[in-house]
Write an enzyme that holds these catalytic residues in place. Structure first.
Site, PDB file in Angstrom:
ATOM      1  N   ASN A   9       0.999  -1.221   0.102  1.00 40.82           N
ATOM      2  CA  ASN A   9       0.163   0.042   0.048  1.00 40.82           C
ATOM      3  C   ASN A   9       0.741   1.346  -0.102  1.00 40.82           C
ATOM      4  O   ASN A   9       1.512   1.467   0.943  1.00 40.82           O
ATOM      5  CB  ASN A   9      -1.023  -0.134   1.045  1.00 40.82           C
ATOM      6  N   TRP A  10       0.836   1.711  -1.201  1.00 47.60           N
ATOM      7  CA  TRP A  10       1.856   2.977  -1.245  1.00 47.60           C
ATOM      8  C   TRP A  10       1.188   4.183  -0.909  1.00 47.60           C
ATOM      9  O   TRP A  10       2.174   5.442  -0.784  1.00 47.60           O
ATOM     10  CB  TRP A  10       2.586   3.116  -2.657  1.00 47.60           C
ATOM     11  N   LYS A  11       0.222   3.990  -0.498  1.00 42.93           N
ATOM     12  CA  LYS A  11      -0.529   5.451  -0.228  1.00 42.93           C
ATOM     13  C   LYS A  11      -0.393   6.882  -0.988  1.00 42.93           C
ATOM     14  O   LYS A  11      -0.335   6.498  -2.101  1.00 42.93           O
ATOM     15  CB  LYS A  11      -0.164   5.675   1.396  1.00 42.93           C
ATOM     16  N   HIS A  99      -9.731   1.120   4.990  1.00 43.01           N
ATOM     17  CA  HIS A  99      -8.300   1.558   5.509  1.00 43.01           C
ATOM     18  C   HIS A  99      -8.465   2.620   6.844  1.00 43.01           C
ATOM     19  O   HIS A  99      -9.516   3.759   6.732  1.00 43.01           O
ATOM     20  CB  HIS A  99      -7.346   2.069   4.784  1.00 43.01           C
ATOM     21  N   GLU A 101      -6.840   4.877   7.973  1.00 45.07           N
ATOM     22  CA  GLU A 101      -6.546   6.229   7.467  1.00 45.07           C
ATOM     23  C   GLU A 101      -7.862   6.912   6.730  1.00 45.07           C
ATOM     24  O   GLU A 101      -7.935   7.986   6.955  1.00 45.07           O
ATOM     25  CB  GLU A 101      -5.121   6.496   6.465  1.00 45.07           C
ATOM     26  N   GLU A 171      -5.840  -4.720  10.823  1.00 41.08           N
ATOM     27  CA  GLU A 171      -4.930  -3.828  11.005  1.00 41.08           C
ATOM     28  C   GLU A 171      -5.026  -2.862  12.374  1.00 41.08           C
ATOM     29  O   GLU A 171      -5.745  -1.981  12.355  1.00 41.08           O
ATOM     30  CB  GLU A 171      -4.912  -2.824   9.812  1.00 41.08           C
ATOM     31  N   GLY A 177       2.211   2.295  10.867  1.00 42.77           N
ATOM     32  CA  GLY A 177       3.116   3.335  10.788  1.00 42.77           C
ATOM     33  C   GLY A 177       3.710   3.686  12.092  1.00 42.77           C
ATOM     34  O   GLY A 177       4.308   4.736  12.147  1.00 42.77           O
ATOM     35  N   SER A 217       3.198  -2.167  10.553  1.00 41.31           N
ATOM     36  CA  SER A 217       4.477  -2.242  10.778  1.00 41.31           C
ATOM     37  C   SER A 217       5.260  -3.381  10.671  1.00 41.31           C
ATOM     38  O   SER A 217       6.205  -4.012  11.346  1.00 41.31           O
ATOM     39  CB  SER A 217       4.856  -1.632  12.366  1.00 41.31           C
ATOM     40  N   GLY A 238       2.734  -1.151   4.569  1.00 39.27           N
ATOM     41  CA  GLY A 238       2.831   0.349   4.131  1.00 39.27           C
ATOM     42  C   GLY A 238       4.311   0.634   4.058  1.00 39.27           C
ATOM     43  O   GLY A 238       4.896   0.399   2.924  1.00 39.27           O
TER      44      GLY A 238
HETATM   45  C1  PEP Z   1      -1.015   0.271   6.411  1.00 41.71           C
HETATM   46  O1  PEP Z   1      -1.261   1.433   6.276  1.00 41.71           O
HETATM   47  O2  PEP Z   1      -1.895  -0.641   6.127  1.00 41.71           O
HETATM   48  C2  PEP Z   1       0.048  -0.124   6.987  1.00 41.71           C
HETATM   49  C3  PEP Z   1       0.000  -1.510   7.482  1.00 41.71           C
HETATM   50  O3  PEP Z   1       1.112   0.547   7.110  1.00 41.71           O
HETATM   51  P1  PEP Z   1       2.653   0.073   7.968  1.00 41.71           P
HETATM   52  O4  PEP Z   1       3.137  -0.994   7.340  1.00 41.71           O
HETATM   53  O5  PEP Z   1       3.487   1.414   7.766  1.00 41.71           O
HETATM   54  O6  PEP Z   1       2.239   0.031   9.416  1.00 41.71           O
END
Ligand code: PEP
Length: 253
Positions: A9-11, A99, A101, A171, A177, A217, A238
């Site tokens: 997921n490159w956001k 998600h 976010e 998640e 993050g 993470s 992420g």
């Molecule tokens: C995400 O945003 O879906 C995610 C898992 O981010 P990260 O791996 O940076 O925690």
């Protein structure tokens, strides 16, 4: 058979050049190093403007593209929005919904997500549906209740036949993050719980088949232990998906 899945997921990170060169290099390295990815699904999720070119680069490969969002309508006066109808016309077949976010910064609640799910299904898009509790909810031991209601008010409105379109991503919000991963035990326990909810709602074969991914993470050091758990079928990545070597190691895990 239940699919093993890794999603990048490159956001809102990569620009055109970064997106296309990452994908081209990734394919080159996978080929050159003979990285076996036959038994797993690799999905990349770039921003809207780069979905088309990304999809074109991946033509003829086994890798897939997912969008990061859709609007709940298929057409209309919604300036700045993108619909499942549009994605479908580009040949995009997957979308991430729910998600944290989107829930946090764009106030997406379960009733809206339920409408987005309907729209995705109308255009036969696969849905990577995210659920997760906050640190406050976990501190009050409410994580199971929270996940149950997130599913009950969204995914569980769908029929058994529609379950083939779903992946679930657990998640925990406090792990996204933050560099703070759920422990193996916390993750496996929640995944087992989620699978049991699918069992209660849809029965044995759907609960056996549905891929439940962990996100929060994940990195090249912890991926293997997480993915070795019996109810963890891969990850939604992420930050670590923005670095080629880290992402490759996660794929190999
Ligand atoms: C995400 O945003 O879906 C995610 C898992 O981010 P990260 O791996 O940076 O925690």
């Amino acid at each position: 058979m239940r699919k093993k899945v890794v999603i990048a997921n490159w956001k809102m990170n990569y620009d055109f050049h970064e997106t296309t060169s990452f994908i081209r290099n990734f394919l080159k390295i996978v080929f050159e190093r003979k990285i076996n990815h036959d038994n797993k699904e690799i999905i990349l999720s770039p921003s809207f403007p780069f979905l088309h070119i990304s999809n074109q680069i991946l033509q003829g490969t086994t890798l897939n593209i997912a969008a990061q969002n859709i609007h709940q309508s298929d057409k209309g006066s919604y300036t700045g929005e993108v619909s499942a109808f549009m994605l479908k016309s580009l040949g995009i077949r997957k979308v991430i919904l729910g998600h944290s976010e989107r829930r946090k910064f764009f106030f997406e609640k379960n009733d809206l997500l339920s409408k987005k799910i309907k729209m995705a299904l109308k255009y036969s898009l696969d849905i990577i549906f995210c659920v997760g509790e906050s640190s406050l909810e976990r501190s009050k031991n409410k994580q199971f209740e929270v996940i149950k209601s997130q599913l009950k008010e969204t995914v569980f409105h769908c029929s058994s036949d529609e379950m083939k379109y779903f992946y679930i991503a657990y998640e925990p919000i406090w792990a996204i993050g933050t560099g703070k991963t759920a422990t193996i035990e916390q993750a496996q326990t929640m995944h087992e719980f989620i699978r049991s909810l699918f069992f209660n709602k849809y029965g044995q074969s759907i609960s056996d088949e549905i891929s439940i991914l962990y996100g929060g993470s994940i990195n090249e050091l912890n991926a293997k232990d997480l993915f070795n758990q019996k109810d963890i079928d891969g990850g939604l990545i992420g930050r670590s998906s923005l670095e080629m070597e880290k992402f490759l190691k996660i794929v190999q895990s």
